[in-house]
Design a protein around this motif. Sequence first.
Motif, PDB file in Angstrom:
ATOM      1  N   ARG A 145       0.652  -1.028  -0.025  1.00  0.00           N
ATOM      2  CA  ARG A 145      -0.126  -0.033   0.010  1.00  0.00           C
ATOM      3  C   ARG A 145       0.904   1.452  -0.092  1.00  0.00           C
ATOM      4  O   ARG A 145       0.508   2.186   0.301  1.00  0.00           O
ATOM      5  CB  ARG A 145      -1.050   0.094   1.155  1.00  0.00           C
ATOM      6  N   CYS A 146       2.117   1.483  -0.618  1.00  0.00           N
ATOM      7  CA  CYS A 146       3.111   2.354  -0.456  1.00  0.00           C
ATOM      8  C   CYS A 146       3.313   2.647  -1.942  1.00  0.00           C
ATOM      9  O   CYS A 146       2.942   1.992  -2.955  1.00  0.00           O
ATOM     10  CB  CYS A 146       4.404   2.082   0.270  1.00  0.00           C
ATOM     11  N   SER A 147       3.548   4.023  -1.987  1.00  0.00           N
ATOM     12  CA  SER A 147       3.928   4.555  -3.300  1.00  0.00           C
ATOM     13  C   SER A 147       5.196   3.863  -3.770  1.00  0.00           C
ATOM     14  O   SER A 147       6.127   3.358  -3.071  1.00  0.00           O
ATOM     15  CB  SER A 147       4.020   6.206  -3.264  1.00  0.00           C
ATOM     16  N   ARG A 148       5.435   4.134  -5.360  1.00  0.00           N
ATOM     17  CA  ARG A 148       6.612   3.945  -5.842  1.00  0.00           C
ATOM     18  C   ARG A 148       7.790   4.458  -5.128  1.00  0.00           C
ATOM     19  O   ARG A 148       8.947   3.815  -4.844  1.00  0.00           O
ATOM     20  CB  ARG A 148       6.709   3.987  -7.308  1.00  0.00           C
ATOM     21  N   ALA A 205       8.745   2.729  -1.617  1.00  0.00           N
ATOM     22  CA  ALA A 205       9.337   1.661  -1.801  1.00  0.00           C
ATOM     23  C   ALA A 205      10.551   1.546  -2.529  1.00  0.00           C
ATOM     24  O   ALA A 205      11.365   0.971  -1.960  1.00  0.00           O
ATOM     25  CB  ALA A 205       8.399   0.775  -2.777  1.00  0.00           C
ATOM     26  N   TRP A 206      10.886   2.576  -3.197  1.00  0.00           N
ATOM     27  CA  TRP A 206      12.351   2.655  -3.714  1.00  0.00           C
ATOM     28  C   TRP A 206      13.234   3.263  -2.635  1.00  0.00           C
ATOM     29  O   TRP A 206      14.299   2.700  -2.385  1.00  0.00           O
ATOM     30  CB  TRP A 206      12.119   3.968  -4.886  1.00  0.00           C
ATOM     31  N   ARG A 207      12.711   4.052  -1.811  1.00  0.00           N
ATOM     32  CA  ARG A 207      13.435   4.421  -0.512  1.00  0.00           C
ATOM     33  C   ARG A 207      13.791   3.281   0.121  1.00  0.00           C
ATOM     34  O   ARG A 207      14.814   3.062   0.938  1.00  0.00           O
ATOM     35  CB  ARG A 207      12.906   5.509   0.107  1.00  0.00           C
ATOM     36  N   ARG A 208      12.841   2.287   0.543  1.00  0.00           N
ATOM     37  CA  ARG A 208      12.903   1.052   1.233  1.00  0.00           C
ATOM     38  C   ARG A 208      14.077   0.068   0.790  1.00  0.00           C
ATOM     39  O   ARG A 208      14.756  -0.289   1.386  1.00  0.00           O
ATOM     40  CB  ARG A 208      11.543   0.465   1.456  1.00  0.00           C
ATOM     41  N   ILE A 209      13.848  -0.020  -0.564  1.00  0.00           N
ATOM     42  CA  ILE A 209      14.817  -0.685  -1.213  1.00  0.00           C
ATOM     43  C   ILE A 209      16.400  -0.073  -0.995  1.00  0.00           C
ATOM     44  O   ILE A 209      17.270  -0.789  -0.650  1.00  0.00           O
ATOM     45  CB  ILE A 209      14.903  -0.865  -2.668  1.00  0.00           C
ATOM     46  N   LYS A 210      16.542   1.302  -1.323  1.00  0.00           N
ATOM     47  CA  LYS A 210      17.740   1.804  -0.950  1.00  0.00           C
ATOM     48  C   LYS A 210      18.384   1.882   0.286  1.00  0.00           C
ATOM     49  O   LYS A 210      19.383   1.653   0.752  1.00  0.00           O
ATOM     50  CB  LYS A 210      17.473   3.279  -1.459  1.00  0.00           C
TER      51      LYS A 210
END
Length: 190
Positions: free
Chosen positions: A108-111, A114-119
């Motif tokens: 339920r998060c924005s792209r 999600a990108w920041r989580r991966i980083k």
Amino acid sequence: MRCELTLFDASGERKYLCAKEVPRFLRAAQRMDVETDALCRLLVYTGCRLSEALALTPRRLDPETGRVVFRTLKRRHSVFRAVPVPPDLMLALRRIASGRAKDAPLWRCSRQTAWRRIKRVMSDANIDGAHAMPKGLRHGFGVANAELNVPMSVTKNWLGHAKLETTAIYQQATGREERAFAARLWRSWR
């Protein structure tokens, strides 16, 4: 105009995670919340694009065959592809999907979130550079397939490429295979 496909950026830095970095990334992901861990593992084990992962719904989990069905997003028409995942990942995805509507996104998060989580996971795993992003996981998946001699047609299907030429980028000799070729060359000069 067609851009040249390469595994290196303009400064010569590789754009894929190598075999030594993937386990570090997965260990760092385990220390995160359940949803971030599952997202990280999905990207590693399927080579999907981040936007394809975020579009995943409970309806697209196929526990009977152990596959996740992605809608390939870089095509004009709807194209679906099924990619196998490890049983423990399927279980985690089904737990996240539990209680959600069949067509509701698993995440339920924005792209951008999600990108920041991966980083963040990349940073926690001490991975930095041009490859320390979601696309580095996709490229790493393609390179690993090539190194392990997964047929190019299978890799093409798993990655959702329209043309085999796109998949062929990963067939460039890399990693262990490249070192084996070089060692044979070095031995020939002795």
